[in-house]
Design a protein around this motif. Sequence first.
Motif, PDB file in Angstrom:
ATOM      1  N   ASP A  90      63.780  21.027 -13.662  1.00  0.00           N
ATOM      2  CA  ASP A  90      63.934  20.038 -12.586  1.00  0.00           C
ATOM      3  C   ASP A  90      65.338  19.441 -12.568  1.00  0.00           C
ATOM      4  N   THR A  91      66.150  19.777 -13.558  1.00  0.00           N
ATOM      5  CA  THR A  91      67.515  19.276 -13.610  1.00  0.00           C
ATOM      6  C   THR A  91      68.304  19.736 -12.390  1.00  0.00           C
ATOM      7  N   ALA A  92      68.882  18.776 -11.668  1.00  0.00           N
ATOM      8  CA  ALA A  92      69.610  19.075 -10.440  1.00  0.00           C
ATOM      9  C   ALA A  92      70.181  17.776  -9.883  1.00  0.00           C
ATOM     10  N   VAL A  93      71.017  17.934  -8.862  1.00  0.00           N
ATOM     11  CA  VAL A  93      71.402  16.791  -8.037  1.00  0.00           C
ATOM     12  C   VAL A  93      70.370  16.705  -6.912  1.00  0.00           C
ATOM     13  N   TYR A  94      69.797  15.542  -6.742  1.00  0.00           N
ATOM     14  CA  TYR A  94      68.761  15.319  -5.728  1.00  0.00           C
ATOM     15  C   TYR A  94      69.376  14.589  -4.530  1.00  0.00           C
ATOM     16  N   TYR A  95      69.123  15.154  -3.360  1.00  0.00           N
ATOM     17  CA  TYR A  95      69.683  14.629  -2.119  1.00  0.00           C
ATOM     18  C   TYR A  95      68.582  14.155  -1.179  1.00  0.00           C
ATOM     19  N   CYS A  96      68.856  13.061  -0.534  1.00  0.00           N
ATOM     20  CA  CYS A  96      67.983  12.529   0.504  1.00  0.00           C
ATOM     21  C   CYS A  96      68.455  13.080   1.855  1.00  0.00           C
ATOM     22  N   ASN A  97      67.502  13.419   2.718  1.00  0.00           N
ATOM     23  CA  ASN A  97      67.819  13.964   4.041  1.00  0.00           C
ATOM     24  C   ASN A  97      66.980  13.274   5.090  1.00  0.00           C
ATOM     25  N   ALA A  98      67.616  12.952   6.209  1.00  0.00           N
ATOM     26  CA  ALA A  98      66.927  12.372   7.358  1.00  0.00           C
ATOM     27  C   ALA A  98      67.125  13.292   8.559  1.00  0.00           C
ATOM     28  N   LYS A  99      66.050  13.571   9.277  1.00  0.00           N
ATOM     29  CA  LYS A  99      66.142  14.484  10.415  1.00  0.00           C
ATOM     30  C   LYS A  99      65.308  13.993  11.581  1.00  0.00           C
ATOM     31  N   TYR A 100      65.935  13.997  12.780  1.00  0.00           N
ATOM     32  CA  TYR A 100      65.249  13.636  14.027  1.00  0.00           C
ATOM     33  C   TYR A 100      65.861  14.464  15.133  1.00  0.00           C
ATOM     34  N   ARG A 101      65.088  15.343  15.684  1.00  0.00           N
ATOM     35  CA  ARG A 101      65.569  16.268  16.724  1.00  0.00           C
ATOM     36  C   ARG A 101      66.821  16.977  16.215  1.00  0.00           C
ATOM     37  N   LEU A 102      67.951  16.842  16.870  1.00  0.00           N
ATOM     38  CA  LEU A 102      69.159  17.542  16.441  1.00  0.00           C
ATOM     39  C   LEU A 102      70.008  16.729  15.469  1.00  0.00           C
ATOM     40  N   ALA A 103      69.605  15.502  15.204  1.00  0.00           N
ATOM     41  CA  ALA A 103      70.367  14.633  14.299  1.00  0.00           C
ATOM     42  C   ALA A 103      69.902  14.834  12.865  1.00  0.00           C
ATOM     43  N   GLN A 104      70.852  14.897  11.956  1.00  0.00           N
ATOM     44  CA  GLN A 104      70.531  15.082  10.549  1.00  0.00           C
ATOM     45  C   GLN A 104      71.571  14.348   9.707  1.00  0.00           C
ATOM     46  N   HIS A 105      71.097  13.677   8.658  1.00  0.00           N
ATOM     47  CA  HIS A 105      71.983  12.928   7.783  1.00  0.00           C
ATOM     48  C   HIS A 105      71.654  13.241   6.332  1.00  0.00           C
ATOM     49  N   TRP A 106      72.683  13.195   5.487  1.00  0.00           N
ATOM     50  CA  TRP A 106      72.527  13.474   4.067  1.00  0.00           C
ATOM     51  C   TRP A 106      73.066  12.320   3.228  1.00  0.00           C
ATOM     52  N   GLY A 107      72.433  12.106   2.100  1.00  0.00           N
ATOM     53  CA  GLY A 107      72.976  11.189   1.118  1.00  0.00           C
ATOM     54  C   GLY A 107      73.974  11.900   0.226  1.00  0.00           C
ATOM     55  N   GLN A 108      74.542  11.144  -0.705  1.00  0.00           N
ATOM     56  CA  GLN A 108      75.588  11.693  -1.575  1.00  0.00           C
ATOM     57  C   GLN A 108      75.009  12.366  -2.815  1.00  0.00           C
ATOM     58  N   GLY A 109      73.738  12.125  -3.071  1.00  0.00           N
ATOM     59  CA  GLY A 109      73.068  12.762  -4.202  1.00  0.00           C
ATOM     60  C   GLY A 109      73.014  11.893  -5.442  1.00  0.00           C
ATOM     61  N   THR A 110      72.006  12.149  -6.262  1.00  0.00           N
ATOM     62  CA  THR A 110      71.869  11.474  -7.548  1.00  0.00           C
ATOM     63  C   THR A 110      71.460  12.518  -8.588  1.00  0.00           C
ATOM     64  N   GLN A 111      72.083  12.463  -9.741  1.00  0.00           N
ATOM     65  CA  GLN A 111      71.861  13.465 -10.783  1.00  0.00           C
ATOM     66  C   GLN A 111      70.595  13.159 -11.569  1.00  0.00           C
ATOM     67  N   VAL A 112      69.767  14.159 -11.729  1.00  0.00           N
ATOM     68  CA  VAL A 112      68.600  14.082 -12.606  1.00  0.00           C
ATOM     69  C   VAL A 112      68.767  15.153 -13.678  1.00  0.00           C
ATOM     70  N   THR A 113      68.738  14.732 -14.919  1.00  0.00           N
ATOM     71  CA  THR A 113      68.867  15.648 -16.041  1.00  0.00           C
ATOM     72  C   THR A 113      67.653  15.495 -16.945  1.00  0.00           C
ATOM     73  N   VAL A 114      66.955  16.599 -17.160  1.00  0.00           N
ATOM     74  CA  VAL A 114      65.768  16.601 -18.016  1.00  0.00           C
ATOM     75  C   VAL A 114      66.112  17.384 -19.275  1.00  0.00           C
ATOM     76  N   SER A 115      66.209  16.670 -20.376  1.00  0.00           N
ATOM     77  CA  SER A 115      66.644  17.297 -21.620  1.00  0.00           C
ATOM     78  C   SER A 115      66.217  16.464 -22.809  1.00  0.00           C
ATOM     79  N   SER A 116      65.939  17.157 -23.904  1.00  0.00           N
ATOM     80  CA  SER A 116      65.609  16.449 -25.135  1.00  0.00           C
ATOM     81  C   SER A 116      66.861  16.246 -25.990  1.00  0.00           C
TER      82      SER A 116
END
Length: 116
Positions: A90-116
């Motif tokens: 699951d380790t990745a940069v996670y991005y938020c996305n908003a979509k309505y018809r032809l409009a789409q927006h992205w966030g800058q992302g947040t890092q999630v790291t799963v590790s022992s």
Amino acid sequence: QVQLVESGGGLVQPGGSLRLSCAASGFTFRWYAMSWFRQAPGKERELVAAITSIGDSTNYADSVKGRFTISRDNAKNTVYLQMSSLKPEDTAVYYCNAKYRLAQHWGQGTQVTVSS
């Protein structure tokens, strides 16, 4: 202006939990379907979870079904991703996305790291 600001990422041990938040501003949040995507190093961005504008329907990638839950609060202009039983994959940069018809927006992302 349009902003999607993710928060809640970090380092967590396998089996742990995190809750991501995405705060929206600058557009009519309740009109937009919201999604979470993720991108691991060397891999393409992939859809993790999505929720309709009024929150009456959700869908998930097979890899996260039963472990992740997407939700939204239209009064707070915020979408959430509750992640449980986290795995190293699951380790990745996670991005938020908003979509309505032809409009789409992205966030800058947040890092999630799963590790022992």
